[in-house]
Design an enzyme around this catalytic site. Structure first.
Site, short mmCIF file in Angstrom:
data_model
loop_
_atom_site.label_atom_id
_atom_site.label_comp_id
_atom_site.label_asym_id
_atom_site.label_seq_id
_atom_site.Cartn_x
_atom_site.Cartn_y
_atom_site.Cartn_z
N TYR A 60 40.42 51.52 34.53
CA TYR A 60 39.20 52.28 34.28
C TYR A 60 39.37 53.78 34.35
O TYR A 60 38.50 54.52 33.87
CB TYR A 60 38.10 51.78 35.21
CG TYR A 60 37.68 50.38 34.84
CD1 TYR A 60 36.82 50.16 33.77
CD2 TYR A 60 38.19 49.28 35.51
CE1 TYR A 60 36.47 48.89 33.38
CE2 TYR A 60 37.85 47.99 35.13
CZ TYR A 60 36.98 47.80 34.07
OH TYR A 60 36.65 46.53 33.68
N PHE A 95 29.16 43.14 42.17
CA PHE A 95 28.17 42.81 41.16
C PHE A 95 28.84 42.59 39.81
O PHE A 95 29.98 42.92 39.62
CB PHE A 95 27.10 43.93 41.04
CG PHE A 95 27.68 45.31 40.89
CD1 PHE A 95 28.06 45.80 39.64
CD2 PHE A 95 27.87 46.12 42.00
CE1 PHE A 95 28.58 47.06 39.51
CE2 PHE A 95 28.38 47.41 41.87
CZ PHE A 95 28.74 47.86 40.62
#
Length: 410
Positions: free
Chosen positions: A120, A410
């Site tokens: 990322y 999440f």
């Protein structure tokens, strides 16, 4: 030919199958009601080859606590590409489109948990928080309360039982702490359903989800969510307490909760995978070495609207600095900005002034929640000091009272 489109409600099952295959899971024999309720198809980007979904990135609409404030953020999730379609640029196309969508919705930043940390940074994300893992031999570790005022424990009582039974008290404590703890996320009813879900496959071989709540009279001051795993060996009981989260509004409640967790009958180990890097347990234990601590990465963040993000948080010390932010992926999100702020105010706006510091968006994201030192990043060559002394005068401002804590995956 692969095309890209926004999701629709009926995509959930195929997206779920794709994600389970990508993460080596088995969707068979499971109920997905809690996860399905979280699905936001209008915020999903799908890669489609013919009638087959071969890629997906999703976003949840939630709030994120930042130092001194709470901001809407894009919570990036379920990033997956089918094994048959790797190395074709699908992930890059979807993630870039997603970042533009998040920015266009007026969310100043995106956050995620990285399955692989090397991915990322290429998209402007920086590691914004860390986590501590605990693997405690409770026969060797105990709470040392010798420096603690015992009168502060008077009147506190504990109640333990199935987590769902204590939902109201847990929610009350969490919502009281959420606005002041960087990294905490907003939880509406759907997210509490998900957090307290207790299907057998959630348990990983452990028992049902339990809660222990610490009260002073009718007021809930803290809670812990945990599971118990039964085990025996030739020497006797060898059970384990697996702590999911422990949140308290007072030091006395925190101490009381951990004293309970470290003294559950028939257990020998206590583990917690998502502890805060500044977890107070480190300073309550009789011997910190017995806590079996290990450091890992936590939340990754990506700033998309620098003025909104920097003016939306507060600063531990007064600061007046001009930052040149380089954003190679989304050049329009970069620029030169003057930041002025302190513990109770902040403004950030574009400027034509000469910059004091130059850094890329991933580096700015790494210091944004207060979890990393600007000075350390400068020492790693990730901050260019264009005005002598600018790092030393700016670094203290980006710290905060507590370290950011990503409390949930999440």
């Amino acid at each position: 030919m692969v095309t890209f489109r926004t999701g629709v409600e009926d995509d959930y099952d195929e997206v779920n199958q794709l994600v389970q295959r990508a993460f080596l899971g088995d969707p068979g024999g499971r109920e997905w009601d809690e996860e399905r309720a979280l699905f936001e198809p209008a915020r999903s980007v799908l890669a489609v080859d013919g009638d087959q979904v071969v890629g997906h990135v999703g976003t949840y609409t939630r709030e994120l606590t930042v130092p001194g404030g709470v901001l809407p953020a894009g919570f990036v999730t379920v990033v997956a590409v089918a094994g048959t379609h790797r190395r074709r640029g699908l992930a890059s196309a979807m993630l870039t489109r997603q970042l533009g969508d998040i920015r266009d919705r007026g969310e100043a930043l995106a956050v995620l948990w990285a399955s692989e940390g090397g991915i990322y940074g290429r998209y402007g994300y920086g590691m914004a928080s860390r986590r501590l893992k605990f693997d405690i031999d409770r026969r060797e570790a105990r709470i040392d309360g010798s420096r603690f005022d015992k009168s502060r424990l008077d009147g506190l009582r504990l109640q333990a039982g199935p987590a769902a039974r204590h939902r109201d008290e847990i929610t009350e404590v969490y919502e009281g702490e959420r606005p002041i703890r960087p990294g905490f996320a907003g939880r509406d009813a759907r997210w509490w359903d998900y957090r307290l879900a207790d299907q057998a496959w959630h348990r990983g071989g452990a028992g049902p989800l339990q809660a222990v709540v610490c009260r002073d009279g009718d007021t809930a001051l803290g809670y812990a969510l945990y599971r118990l795993r039964s085990s025996w060996d030739d020497s006797g009981p060898n059970g384990e307490v697996g702590v999911m989260e422990a949140v308290a509004s007072t030091p006395a409640a925190y101490l009381t909760l951990w004293d309970f967790l470290l003294n559950v009958d028939l257990t020998r180990r206590v583990g917690m995978w998502l502890g805060a890097v500044d977890e107070p347990l480190q300073y309550l234990a009789n011997d910190p070495r017995r806590l079996g601590m290990g450091l890992g990465d936590g939340l990754w963040a990506r700033l998309l609207d620098v003025p909104a993000a920097l003016s939306g948080r507060r600063y531990a010390a007064e600061v007046d600095v001009v930052l040149e932010v380089v954003d190679e992926l989304l050049p329009s999100s970069g620029g030169v900005f003057r930041l002025r702020g302190g513990p109770d105010h902040a403004t950030c706006e574009p400027t034509a002034a000469e910059p004091h510091l130059r850094l890329d968006t991933a580096t700015l994201a790494a210091v944004y929640l207060g979890g990393n030192s600007l000075g350390s990043l400068a020492a790693a060559g990730r901050v260019d000091e264009l005005h002598p002394g600018a790092v030393a005068t700016t670094a203290p401002a980006f710290t905060w009272t507590r370290a950011p804590h990503g409390l949930e995956i999440f």
